[in-house]
Design a protein around this motif. Sequence first.
Motif, PDB file in Angstrom:
ATOM      1  N   ALA A 110      18.018  45.665 -17.372  1.00 43.92           N
ATOM      2  CA  ALA A 110      16.646  45.159 -17.331  1.00 43.92           C
ATOM      3  C   ALA A 110      16.183  45.191 -15.884  1.00 43.92           C
ATOM      4  O   ALA A 110      16.395  44.262 -15.128  1.00 43.92           O
ATOM      5  CB  ALA A 110      16.581  43.742 -17.890  1.00 43.92           C
ATOM      6  N   LYS A 111      15.570  46.297 -15.484  1.00 45.09           N
ATOM      7  CA  LYS A 111      15.235  46.474 -14.072  1.00 45.09           C
ATOM      8  C   LYS A 111      13.894  47.180 -13.920  1.00 45.09           C
ATOM      9  O   LYS A 111      13.641  48.187 -14.554  1.00 45.09           O
ATOM     10  CB  LYS A 111      16.333  47.293 -13.391  1.00 45.09           C
ATOM     11  CG  LYS A 111      16.073  47.609 -11.939  1.00 45.09           C
ATOM     12  CD  LYS A 111      17.222  48.412 -11.351  1.00 45.09           C
ATOM     13  CE  LYS A 111      16.954  48.814  -9.939  1.00 45.09           C
ATOM     14  NZ  LYS A 111      18.056  49.584  -9.361  1.00 45.09           N
ATOM     15  N   THR A 112      13.063  46.639 -13.064  1.00 49.03           N
ATOM     16  CA  THR A 112      11.863  47.320 -12.614  1.00 49.03           C
ATOM     17  C   THR A 112      12.030  47.503 -11.113  1.00 49.03           C
ATOM     18  O   THR A 112      12.356  46.568 -10.399  1.00 49.03           O
ATOM     19  CB  THR A 112      10.597  46.490 -12.910  1.00 49.03           C
ATOM     20  OG1 THR A 112      10.474  46.353 -14.320  1.00 49.03           O
ATOM     21  CG2 THR A 112       9.368  47.164 -12.353  1.00 49.03           C
ATOM     22  N   SER A 113      11.820  48.700 -10.673  1.00 52.78           N
ATOM     23  CA  SER A 113      12.054  49.034  -9.278  1.00 52.78           C
ATOM     24  C   SER A 113      10.748  49.459  -8.619  1.00 52.78           C
ATOM     25  O   SER A 113       9.987  50.238  -9.181  1.00 52.78           O
ATOM     26  CB  SER A 113      13.071  50.184  -9.223  1.00 52.78           C
ATOM     27  OG  SER A 113      13.251  50.615  -7.913  1.00 52.78           O
ATOM     28  N   ILE A 114      10.498  48.937  -7.437  1.00 53.06           N
ATOM     29  CA  ILE A 114       9.371  49.375  -6.630  1.00 53.06           C
ATOM     30  C   ILE A 114       9.970  50.020  -5.388  1.00 53.06           C
ATOM     31  O   ILE A 114      10.680  49.374  -4.629  1.00 53.06           O
ATOM     32  CB  ILE A 114       8.447  48.206  -6.244  1.00 53.06           C
ATOM     33  CG1 ILE A 114       7.853  47.561  -7.507  1.00 53.06           C
ATOM     34  CG2 ILE A 114       7.340  48.671  -5.313  1.00 53.06           C
ATOM     35  CD1 ILE A 114       7.038  46.320  -7.250  1.00 53.06           C
ATOM     36  N   GLY A 115       9.732  51.295  -5.232  1.00 53.81           N
ATOM     37  CA  GLY A 115      10.332  52.037  -4.130  1.00 53.81           C
ATOM     38  C   GLY A 115      11.323  53.048  -4.669  1.00 53.81           C
ATOM     39  O   GLY A 115      11.319  53.379  -5.851  1.00 53.81           O
ATOM     40  N   THR A 116      12.185  53.524  -3.813  1.00 55.10           N
ATOM     41  CA  THR A 116      13.186  54.511  -4.202  1.00 55.10           C
ATOM     42  C   THR A 116      14.348  53.809  -4.884  1.00 55.10           C
ATOM     43  O   THR A 116      15.023  52.985  -4.258  1.00 55.10           O
ATOM     44  CB  THR A 116      13.701  55.268  -2.958  1.00 55.10           C
ATOM     45  OG1 THR A 116      12.578  55.837  -2.289  1.00 55.10           O
ATOM     46  CG2 THR A 116      14.668  56.367  -3.359  1.00 55.10           C
TER      47      THR A 116
END
Length: 175
Positions: A110-116
């Motif tokens: 369960a992950k939302t990533s902003i960036g690389t």
Amino acid sequence: MKKTSLAIAMLAVCALKSQVAIGKQNVTNASVSLEFSNTENRGLILPYIENKTPVTTEGALIYDTTDHKVKYLKDGAQWVNLSEDDGTAATIGTADLSIQGVDKSEKATAKTSIGTPTSATGILVLEAVDKAMILPKIASPHLNIIDPAPGMIAYDTVKKQVAVYNGKVWTFWKP
């Protein structure tokens, strides 16, 4: 279908721009990954975690449901308490855990990533070495957030301090 499309669109924007503004059109600074509007009296609610074992990323922020305290992970091993209390029933945090479901452990998927994207775990991971998150800015959150949720965090523009709520009391932190 509509929710799925919205989630996909948000992830695409996050991946492309690596900057997100919530409650406003744009971020105000090139050094910001995530920035909140300061026109509303709303804070950021941290994830409710019952089992901290899977959380290993230094700097992770959580609301620990075992003792009702806001904490961050230091050096990848030590949980530091950000919720001050004197041990009395009047200051020890509380939370209605039924709204969080049965299992309150970290889910690596369960992950939302902003960036690389990296291998860092977390529900919301800001993955830039040159950008920061700006907390919601609120004048006197302890007075102006009508119904704060346990694990809420905001920046108090009057006291110039980070404010955290443990379910009963606000704690203020200044570097």
